[in-house]
Design an enzyme around this catalytic site. Structure first.
Site, PDB file in Angstrom:
ATOM      1  N   GLY A  63      -1.994  -4.356   1.135  1.00 33.47           N
ATOM      2  CA  GLY A  63      -2.095  -5.584   1.910  1.00 33.47           C
ATOM      3  C   GLY A  63      -1.111  -6.664   1.518  1.00 33.47           C
ATOM      4  O   GLY A  63      -1.084  -7.736   2.131  1.00 33.47           O
TER       5      GLY A  63
ATOM      6  N   SER B 254       0.809  -1.224   0.000  1.00 35.09           N
ATOM      7  CA  SER B 254       0.000   0.000   0.000  1.00 35.09           C
ATOM      8  C   SER B 254       0.840   1.272   0.000  1.00 35.09           C
ATOM      9  O   SER B 254       0.382   2.326  -0.458  1.00 35.09           O
ATOM     10  CB  SER B 254      -0.942   0.006   1.208  1.00 35.09           C
ATOM     11  OG  SER B 254      -0.204  -0.138   2.418  1.00 35.09           O
TER      12      SER B 254
ATOM     13  N   ASN C 129       3.994  -5.487   5.915  1.00 36.82           N
ATOM     14  CA  ASN C 129       2.817  -6.237   6.367  1.00 36.82           C
ATOM     15  C   ASN C 129       3.204  -7.536   7.070  1.00 36.82           C
ATOM     16  O   ASN C 129       2.492  -7.998   7.968  1.00 36.82           O
ATOM     17  CB  ASN C 129       1.885  -6.531   5.184  1.00 36.82           C
ATOM     18  CG  ASN C 129       1.167  -5.276   4.707  1.00 36.82           C
ATOM     19  OD1 ASN C 129       0.736  -4.463   5.507  1.00 36.82           O
ATOM     20  ND2 ASN C 129       1.058  -5.112   3.404  1.00 36.82           N
TER      21      ASN C 129
ATOM     22  N   ASP D  37      -4.951   6.502  10.178  1.00 32.89           N
ATOM     23  CA  ASP D  37      -4.595   5.165  10.660  1.00 32.89           C
ATOM     24  C   ASP D  37      -3.200   5.115  11.272  1.00 32.89           C
ATOM     25  O   ASP D  37      -2.810   4.120  11.881  1.00 32.89           O
ATOM     26  CB  ASP D  37      -4.731   4.126   9.546  1.00 32.89           C
ATOM     27  CG  ASP D  37      -3.829   4.407   8.344  1.00 32.89           C
ATOM     28  OD1 ASP D  37      -2.923   5.244   8.452  1.00 32.89           O
ATOM     29  OD2 ASP D  37      -4.044   3.777   7.292  1.00 32.89           O
TER      30      ASP D  37
ATOM     31  N   HIS E 209      -0.247   4.925   7.024  1.00 35.77           N
ATOM     32  CA  HIS E 209      -0.048   5.352   5.639  1.00 35.77           C
ATOM     33  C   HIS E 209       0.227   6.853   5.549  1.00 35.77           C
ATOM     34  O   HIS E 209      -0.538   7.653   6.102  1.00 35.77           O
ATOM     35  CB  HIS E 209      -1.273   4.982   4.794  1.00 35.77           C
ATOM     36  CG  HIS E 209      -1.511   3.514   4.729  1.00 35.77           C
ATOM     37  ND1 HIS E 209      -2.401   2.861   5.570  1.00 35.77           N
ATOM     38  CD2 HIS E 209      -0.959   2.561   3.942  1.00 35.77           C
ATOM     39  CE1 HIS E 209      -2.388   1.566   5.295  1.00 35.77           C
ATOM     40  NE2 HIS E 209      -1.526   1.360   4.305  1.00 35.77           N
TER      41      HIS E 209
END
Length: 212
Positions: A77, A39, A105, A188, A191
């Site tokens: 992801g 991402s 991730n 979040d 990001h």
């Protein structure tokens, strides 16, 4: 004498015309830079994908008149295992510079470091096998210490180990100057914002500019 002179002049004119055609022929096809990641590469959460660090690299390249095109191969992801499964399809298109940005991730999910290392190496091996002359770059990642100091330390070390083993360029920490900075990240906390991506682009550019 006049006739001979005229013939020679005509011949010279033809030769000059041919030379001009050669020098004004279309420029060679642009080389390709592939950013293969998750991402972060994809520019998750941005209103305009061109504001992602990979998009900003393209803008920098264009402003300098360099003959390269950027391919954003980021998938939100994505883990290193997912990337290893996906890379074969991507390699159907030619590439000249390959920037590998995966692993974040894995770290957030607590995947064993040995597994992440194996997958990253497998991806690089596949790229080298298909395009042995390609320039390879690895984007280093780090994770918060809440996953455990030992795990976080081992995770961070993997990137330099792989870069050294393969003798490739390493971006020490892609999120340098952005990670943990609330104002540079989206809600979040993971990001980057558009401003954050501008810093990421500089982190990347300082490493890849000499390869172009």
């Amino acid at each position: 004498m006049v006739v001979l002179s005229s013939c020679n002049s005509a011949k010279e004119s033809e030769e000059k015309t041919e030379t001009k055609k050669e020098t004004t022929s279309p420029a060679a096809t642009k080389k390709t830079i592939v950013f293969f990641g998750n991402s972060l590469t994809a520019g998750y959460g941005l209103d305009d994908p061109s504001e992602s660090f990979s998009g900003l690299i393209q803008k920098r390249i264009d402003s300098l008149g360099l003959a390269y095109k950027v391919v954003n191969a980021g998938v939100s992801g994505e883990t290193t295992a997912g990337g290893n499964s996906r890379i074969d399809w991507l390699l159907k298109q030619h590439l000249d510079v390959f920037v590998l940005e995966l692993g974040g991730n894995d770290g957030l999910r607590g995947i064993p470091v040995a597994e992440t290392k194996k997958n990253l190496q497998a991806i690089l091996d596949k790229v080298k096998a298909k395009y042995p002359d390609a320039q390879l770059v690895l984007a280093g990642m780090q994770i918060p210490p809440n996953m455990g100091k030992t795990y976080a330390g081992e995770f961070k070390a993997v990137y330099k180990e792989i870069a050294d083993k393969n003798n490739i360029k390493l971006i020490p920490f892609l999120l340098e100057g952005v990670g943990g900075e609330a104002k540079l990240n989206q809600a979040d906390g993971i990001h980057p914002t558009a401003e954050g991506h501008r810093i990421l682009a500089e982190n990347v550019w300082v490493i890849i500019k000499d390869l172009l």
